[in-house]
Design a protein around this motif. Structure first.
Motif, PDB file in Angstrom:
ATOM      1  N   LYS A  46       0.867  -1.181   0.000  1.00  0.00           N
ATOM      2  CA  LYS A  46       0.000   0.000   0.000  1.00  0.00           C
ATOM      3  C   LYS A  46       0.899   1.224   0.000  1.00  0.00           C
ATOM      4  N   VAL A  47       0.732   2.080  -0.999  1.00  0.00           N
ATOM      5  CA  VAL A  47       1.595   3.260  -1.143  1.00  0.00           C
ATOM      6  C   VAL A  47       0.782   4.548  -1.058  1.00  0.00           C
ATOM      7  N   VAL A  48      -0.240   4.546  -0.243  1.00  0.00           N
ATOM      8  CA  VAL A  48      -1.133   5.693  -0.115  1.00  0.00           C
ATOM      9  C   VAL A  48      -0.385   6.925   0.378  1.00  0.00           C
ATOM     10  N   HIS A  49       0.526   6.746   1.319  1.00  0.00           N
ATOM     11  CA  HIS A  49       1.228   7.877   1.930  1.00  0.00           C
ATOM     12  C   HIS A  49       2.484   8.286   1.176  1.00  0.00           C
ATOM     13  N   PHE A  50       2.752   7.654   0.060  1.00  0.00           N
ATOM     14  CA  PHE A  50       3.939   7.964  -0.735  1.00  0.00           C
ATOM     15  C   PHE A  50       3.506   8.401  -2.125  1.00  0.00           C
ATOM     16  N   SER A  51       3.444   9.708  -2.313  1.00  0.00           N
ATOM     17  CA  SER A  51       2.931  10.227  -3.582  1.00  0.00           C
ATOM     18  C   SER A  51       3.828   9.867  -4.760  1.00  0.00           C
ATOM     19  N   CYS A  52       5.123   9.826  -4.551  1.00  0.00           N
ATOM     20  CA  CYS A  52       6.039   9.468  -5.648  1.00  0.00           C
ATOM     21  C   CYS A  52       5.869   8.017  -6.065  1.00  0.00           C
ATOM     22  N   LEU A  53       5.688   7.138  -5.112  1.00  0.00           N
ATOM     23  CA  LEU A  53       5.515   5.721  -5.437  1.00  0.00           C
ATOM     24  C   LEU A  53       4.140   5.427  -6.007  1.00  0.00           C
ATOM     25  N   SER A  54       3.146   6.190  -5.620  1.00  0.00           N
ATOM     26  CA  SER A  54       1.789   5.915  -6.078  1.00  0.00           C
ATOM     27  C   SER A  54       1.524   6.409  -7.495  1.00  0.00           C
ATOM     28  N   THR A  55       2.432   7.207  -8.062  1.00  0.00           N
ATOM     29  CA  THR A  55       2.213   7.697  -9.422  1.00  0.00           C
ATOM     30  C   THR A  55       2.493   6.634 -10.474  1.00  0.00           C
ATOM     31  N   GLY A  56       3.367   5.682 -10.162  1.00  0.00           N
ATOM     32  CA  GLY A  56       3.706   4.639 -11.125  1.00  0.00           C
ATOM     33  C   GLY A  56       2.899   3.380 -10.898  1.00  0.00           C
ATOM     34  N   PRO A  57       3.084   2.402 -11.790  1.00  0.00           N
ATOM     35  CA  PRO A  57       2.382   1.125 -11.611  1.00  0.00           C
ATOM     36  C   PRO A  57       2.887   0.383 -10.364  1.00  0.00           C
ATOM     37  N   VAL A  58       1.997  -0.292  -9.689  1.00  0.00           N
ATOM     38  CA  VAL A  58       2.328  -0.978  -8.449  1.00  0.00           C
ATOM     39  C   VAL A  58       3.337  -2.099  -8.689  1.00  0.00           C
ATOM     40  N   ALA A  59       3.273  -2.725  -9.830  1.00  0.00           N
ATOM     41  CA  ALA A  59       4.155  -3.861 -10.122  1.00  0.00           C
ATOM     42  C   ALA A  59       5.623  -3.445 -10.239  1.00  0.00           C
ATOM     43  N   THR A  60       5.885  -2.185 -10.572  1.00  0.00           N
ATOM     44  CA  THR A  60       7.274  -1.747 -10.765  1.00  0.00           C
ATOM     45  C   THR A  60       7.938  -1.277  -9.472  1.00  0.00           C
ATOM     46  N   VAL A  61       7.179  -1.134  -8.412  1.00  0.00           N
ATOM     47  CA  VAL A  61       7.715  -0.637  -7.141  1.00  0.00           C
ATOM     48  C   VAL A  61       8.332  -1.790  -6.361  1.00  0.00           C
ATOM     49  N   ASP A  62       9.556  -1.586  -5.898  1.00  0.00           N
ATOM     50  CA  ASP A  62      10.240  -2.589  -5.076  1.00  0.00           C
ATOM     51  C   ASP A  62       9.881  -2.341  -3.610  1.00  0.00           C
ATOM     52  N   HIS A  63       8.762  -2.890  -3.193  1.00  0.00           N
ATOM     53  CA  HIS A  63       8.246  -2.651  -1.853  1.00  0.00           C
ATOM     54  C   HIS A  63       9.196  -3.159  -0.772  1.00  0.00           C
ATOM     55  N   ALA A  64       9.830  -4.290  -1.010  1.00  0.00           N
ATOM     56  CA  ALA A  64      10.739  -4.870  -0.014  1.00  0.00           C
ATOM     57  C   ALA A  64      11.941  -3.958   0.216  1.00  0.00           C
ATOM     58  N   LYS A  65      12.431  -3.341  -0.844  1.00  0.00           N
ATOM     59  CA  LYS A  65      13.579  -2.437  -0.722  1.00  0.00           C
ATOM     60  C   LYS A  65      13.238  -1.232   0.152  1.00  0.00           C
ATOM     61  N   TYR A  66      12.101  -0.603  -0.126  1.00  0.00           N
ATOM     62  CA  TYR A  66      11.709   0.573   0.642  1.00  0.00           C
ATOM     63  C   TYR A  66      11.315   0.216   2.073  1.00  0.00           C
ATOM     64  N   SER A  67      10.726  -0.948   2.246  1.00  0.00           N
ATOM     65  CA  SER A  67      10.386  -1.405   3.587  1.00  0.00           C
ATOM     66  C   SER A  67      11.654  -1.645   4.406  1.00  0.00           C
ATOM     67  N   ALA A  68      12.689  -2.194   3.778  1.00  0.00           N
ATOM     68  CA  ALA A  68      13.967  -2.406   4.468  1.00  0.00           C
ATOM     69  C   ALA A  68      14.629  -1.078   4.826  1.00  0.00           C
ATOM     70  N   LEU A  69      14.532  -0.105   3.928  1.00  0.00           N
ATOM     71  CA  LEU A  69      15.086   1.216   4.227  1.00  0.00           C
ATOM     72  C   LEU A  69      14.365   1.871   5.399  1.00  0.00           C
ATOM     73  N   LEU A  70      13.057   1.738   5.438  1.00  0.00           N
ATOM     74  CA  LEU A  70      12.292   2.274   6.565  1.00  0.00           C
ATOM     75  C   LEU A  70      12.625   1.531   7.852  1.00  0.00           C
ATOM     76  N   ASN A  71      12.872   0.237   7.747  1.00  0.00           N
ATOM     77  CA  ASN A  71      13.271  -0.530   8.917  1.00  0.00           C
ATOM     78  C   ASN A  71      14.608  -0.036   9.460  1.00  0.00           C
ATOM     79  N   ASN A  72      15.557   0.237   8.563  1.00  0.00           N
ATOM     80  CA  ASN A  72      16.856   0.776   8.985  1.00  0.00           C
ATOM     81  C   ASN A  72      16.709   2.142   9.647  1.00  0.00           C
ATOM     82  N   LEU A  73      15.870   2.985   9.079  1.00  0.00           N
ATOM     83  CA  LEU A  73      15.641   4.310   9.651  1.00  0.00           C
ATOM     84  C   LEU A  73      14.991   4.207  11.034  1.00  0.00           C
ATOM     85  N   THR A  74      14.044   3.295  11.171  1.00  0.00           N
ATOM     86  CA  THR A  74      13.388   3.079  12.459  1.00  0.00           C
ATOM     87  C   THR A  74      14.400   2.611  13.504  1.00  0.00           C
TER      88      THR A  74
END
Length: 102
Positions: A46-74
């Motif tokens: 779900k990319v509701v809160h990410f306007s840059c990610l929500s503009t493109g097709p969902v299939a092209t977004v690497d959700h695991a990569k961004y989730s890992a980056l958020l995990n590192n930041l947390t």
């Protein structure tokens, strides 16, 4: 990614004079909760809160990569501000002195 908007908002809240430490810790803990929420939503693709990610097709977004980056930041925020969490009971006196058991 739109995380810089959230970081800038946190930075703005932390600036200024005459702020009590308990309020600053509340802002930080709320931000950590927000990061966890965003991470969970990315894991669910779900990319509701990410306007840059929500503009493109969902299939092209690497959700695991961004989730890992958020995990590192947390984890960085948790590590950096662990003193706030450790002393949160002591800081309650600034928020509501009548609630503290002396």
């Amino acid at each position: 990614m739109d995380i810089t908007k959230y970081l800038a908002n946190l930075n703005f809240k932390l600036q200024g004079e005459e702020q009590f430490v308990n309020k600053i810790s509340e802002y930080i803990f709320a931000f950590i909760l927000k990061l966890n929420l965003l991470k969970e939503q990315l894991a669910q693709k779900k990319v509701v809160h990410f306007s840059c990610l929500s503009t493109g097709p969902v299939a092209t977004v690497d959700h695991a990569k961004y989730s890992a980056l958020l995990n590192n930041l947390t984890e960085e925020f948790e590590t950096r501000f662990e003193d706030f969490r450790r002393h949160s009971v002591d800081m309650k006196i600034f928020g509501n002195p009548f609630e503290v058991d002396y």
